[in-house]
Design an enzyme around this catalytic site. Structure first.
Site, PDB file in Angstrom:
ATOM      1  N   ILE A 154     -19.652   6.543 -21.323  1.00 34.91           N
ATOM      2  CA  ILE A 154     -19.621   8.001 -21.435  1.00 34.91           C
ATOM      3  C   ILE A 154     -18.199   8.481 -21.743  1.00 34.91           C
ATOM      4  CG2 ILE A 154     -21.552   8.284 -19.837  1.00 34.91           C
ATOM      5  CD1 ILE A 154     -19.430   8.974 -17.673  1.00 34.91           C
ATOM      6  N   HIS A 173     -25.997   7.068 -22.496  1.00 34.43           N
ATOM      7  CA  HIS A 173     -25.846   7.753 -21.214  1.00 34.43           C
ATOM      8  C   HIS A 173     -25.097   9.071 -21.352  1.00 34.43           C
ATOM      9  CE1 HIS A 173     -26.461   3.686 -18.944  1.00 34.43           C
ATOM     10  NE2 HIS A 173     -27.535   4.127 -19.547  1.00 34.43           N
ATOM     11  N   CYS A 227     -25.672  23.811 -19.501  1.00 33.06           N
ATOM     12  CA  CYS A 227     -26.315  24.575 -18.442  1.00 33.06           C
ATOM     13  C   CYS A 227     -27.629  23.881 -18.074  1.00 33.06           C
ATOM     14  CB  CYS A 227     -26.573  26.003 -18.930  1.00 33.06           C
ATOM     15  SG  CYS A 227     -27.575  26.953 -17.771  1.00 33.06           S
TER      16      CYS A 227
HETATM   17  P1  NAD Z   1     -21.443  -3.191 -15.901  1.00 28.90           P
HETATM   18  O1  NAD Z   1     -20.332  -2.642 -15.081  1.00 28.90           O
HETATM   19  O2  NAD Z   1     -22.763  -3.404 -15.246  1.00 28.90           O
HETATM   20  O3  NAD Z   1     -20.976  -4.570 -16.521  1.00 28.90           O
HETATM   21  C1  NAD Z   1     -19.744  -4.695 -17.177  1.00 28.90           C
HETATM   22  C2  NAD Z   1     -19.584  -6.151 -17.579  1.00 28.90           C
HETATM   23  O4  NAD Z   1     -18.428  -6.228 -18.397  1.00 28.90           O
HETATM   24  C3  NAD Z   1     -19.400  -7.091 -16.393  1.00 28.90           C
HETATM   25  O5  NAD Z   1     -20.339  -8.159 -16.490  1.00 28.90           O
HETATM   26  C4  NAD Z   1     -17.955  -7.587 -16.566  1.00 28.90           C
HETATM   27  O6  NAD Z   1     -17.813  -8.964 -16.266  1.00 28.90           O
HETATM   28  C5  NAD Z   1     -17.698  -7.375 -18.033  1.00 28.90           C
HETATM   29  N1  NAD Z   1     -16.309  -7.091 -18.383  1.00 28.90           N
HETATM   30  C6  NAD Z   1     -15.394  -6.393 -17.691  1.00 28.90           C
HETATM   31  N2  NAD Z   1     -14.239  -6.309 -18.367  1.00 28.90           N
HETATM   32  C7  NAD Z   1     -14.420  -6.982 -19.528  1.00 28.90           C
HETATM   33  C8  NAD Z   1     -13.589  -7.238 -20.645  1.00 28.90           C
HETATM   34  N3  NAD Z   1     -12.334  -6.789 -20.707  1.00 28.90           N
HETATM   35  N4  NAD Z   1     -14.118  -7.961 -21.661  1.00 28.90           N
HETATM   36  C9  NAD Z   1     -15.383  -8.440 -21.610  1.00 28.90           C
HETATM   37  N5  NAD Z   1     -16.209  -8.221 -20.563  1.00 28.90           N
HETATM   38  C10 NAD Z   1     -15.736  -7.481 -19.546  1.00 28.90           C
HETATM   39  O7  NAD Z   1     -21.538  -2.275 -17.184  1.00 28.90           O
HETATM   40  P2  NAD Z   1     -22.774  -1.717 -17.922  1.00 28.90           P
HETATM   41  O8  NAD Z   1     -23.716  -2.835 -18.228  1.00 28.90           O
HETATM   42  O9  NAD Z   1     -22.240  -0.897 -19.040  1.00 28.90           O
HETATM   43  O10 NAD Z   1     -23.441  -0.740 -16.852  1.00 28.90           O
HETATM   44  C11 NAD Z   1     -22.615   0.202 -16.132  1.00 28.90           C
HETATM   45  C12 NAD Z   1     -23.113   1.632 -16.153  1.00 28.90           C
HETATM   46  O11 NAD Z   1     -22.142   2.521 -15.572  1.00 28.90           O
HETATM   47  C13 NAD Z   1     -23.280   2.072 -17.555  1.00 28.90           C
HETATM   48  O12 NAD Z   1     -24.567   2.518 -17.598  1.00 28.90           O
HETATM   49  C14 NAD Z   1     -22.276   3.191 -17.819  1.00 28.90           C
HETATM   50  O13 NAD Z   1     -22.937   4.388 -18.175  1.00 28.90           O
HETATM   51  C15 NAD Z   1     -21.622   3.478 -16.499  1.00 28.90           C
HETATM   52  N6  NAD Z   1     -20.129   3.320 -16.595  1.00 28.90           N
HETATM   53  C16 NAD Z   1     -19.464   3.784 -17.695  1.00 28.90           C
HETATM   54  C17 NAD Z   1     -18.094   3.567 -17.802  1.00 28.90           C
HETATM   55  C18 NAD Z   1     -17.366   4.084 -19.026  1.00 28.90           C
HETATM   56  O14 NAD Z   1     -17.809   5.043 -19.654  1.00 28.90           O
HETATM   57  N7  NAD Z   1     -16.259   3.446 -19.437  1.00 28.90           N
HETATM   58  C19 NAD Z   1     -17.420   2.883 -16.812  1.00 28.90           C
HETATM   59  C20 NAD Z   1     -18.145   2.415 -15.700  1.00 28.90           C
HETATM   60  C21 NAD Z   1     -19.517   2.636 -15.608  1.00 28.90           C
END
Ligand code: NAD
Length: 274
Positions: free
Chosen positions: A119, A137, A145
């Site tokens: 996001i 997401h 709103c």
């Molecule tokens: P997740 O947190 O479930 O998984 C992230 C994965 O990325 C992990 O398995 C981790 O080992 C791996 N990872 C971490 N750093 C890495 C790197 N530098 N290179 C390669 N791999 C790496 O993430 P998800 O599957 O996207 O689910 C999380 C949910 O939370 C999402 O739905 C998202 O909407 C939300 N979220 C968004 C953000 C953002 O916008 N940046 C951040 C955190 C969570």
């Protein structure tokens, strides 16, 4: 640790071996309809913690349940107080080399779209065409709103929070506002999901980058791609439940892996055109 820390929280960079970087480059070069699917892992190198990785805690504070946002004034005020403090830090985050490499991949001409669970808006900030970024997401940079759907920009509401509003209301109808992101207990936006499924079906290669592949329906997208004949490559720091069925798995950091491979594709193309 929360996402407001100033330094990226991964200090032990995991680098892919040169054979894997070369295999990824060859796959990119050999396919013309590439779909990219990114999760929170692509943004950790920008200093935004992931959710389910070993250091992931972001969601604990940041994603409330939809019922509390819509009906409970106290929870909503808590959400706005959190946002007032943390949104400027999110706004200050910059794309990392992984986001930039994907924007370069788009310019090479064989990318259909980036489907992202994030996001944070960092793909667009890196130069990816916003029309080719499907935000499953939603985006933290947009608000709307809850009653009439009028859309607001993140910075406009931030100003109102900083001016002292504790529960900003819609200028049109007085309804409560919310971020245009998916809250716990809410379905994914149907059009984004429909487009993502269509892109997965149309692809001949799907790159899955930085997702634990833990939650459906997003985690189904690589399966949909594979069932429609695409190869699937997973780039993730840790193992995922779909590693066994992927065509190539790279357990390494996304930024250096993508940069190394895209640079190699670039060299291969220059060599071929000589
Ligand atoms: P997740 O947190 O479930 O998984 C992230 C994965 O990325 C992990 O398995 C981790 O080992 C791996 N990872 C971490 N750093 C890495 C790197 N530098 N290179 C390669 N791999 C790496 O993430 P998800 O599957 O996207 O689910 C999380 C949910 O939370 C999402 O739905 C998202 O909407 C939300 N979220 C968004 C953000 C953002 O916008 N940046 C951040 C955190 C969570």
């Amino acid at each position: 640790m929360t996402f407001n820390e100033s330094e990226p929280h991964y200090s032990d960079v995991r680098t892919a071996g040169s054979e894997k970087i070369a295999a990824l480059a060859e796959a990119i070069q050999a396919h013309s309809r590439i779909a990219v699917f990114t999760g929170a892992g692509i943004s950790t190198e920008s200093g935004i913690p992931d959710y389910r990785g070993p250091n992931g805690v972001w969601a604990r504070n940041a994603i409330p349940h939809i019922d509390s946002v819509q009906t409970d004034d106290a929870s909503r005020r808590e959400m706005w107080a959190y946002r007032r403090e943390h949104y400027p830090l999110m706004l200050a985050r910059r794309p990392n080399s992984g986001h930039v490499a994907l924007a370069d991949l788009e310019r090479m001409g064989n990318l259909i779209a980036i489907i992202t669970q994030n996001i944070d808006g960092l793909h667009q900030k890196a130069g990816s065409d916003p029309d080719r970024v499907i935000e499953l997401h939603g985006s933290t940079h947009n608000l709307r709103c809850s009653t009439c759907g009028r859309v607001y920009e993140g910075s406009a509401i931030q100003q109102r929070l900083e001016d002292g509003e504790a529960d900003p209301r819609c200028e049109f109808c007085g309804g409560p506002l919310r971020t245009a992101t998916v809250f716990f207990g809410e379905a994914l936006p149907p059009i984004a999901l429909q487009t993502a499924v269509a892109v997965a079906r149309a692809s001949d290669l799907m790159l899955v980058i930085g997702s634990s592949l833990a939650v459906n329906p997003a985690a189904r997208l690589p399966t949909i791609a594979r069932e429609n004949g695409a190869k699937v490559i997973i780039i993730n720091r840790e193992p995922t439940p779909q590693d066994a069925v992927a065509d190539l798995v790279i357990h390494a950091d996304a930024g250096p892996t993508l940069t190394g491979s895209i640079d190699l594709v670039d060299s291969m193309r220059k060599e071929a055109s000589r």
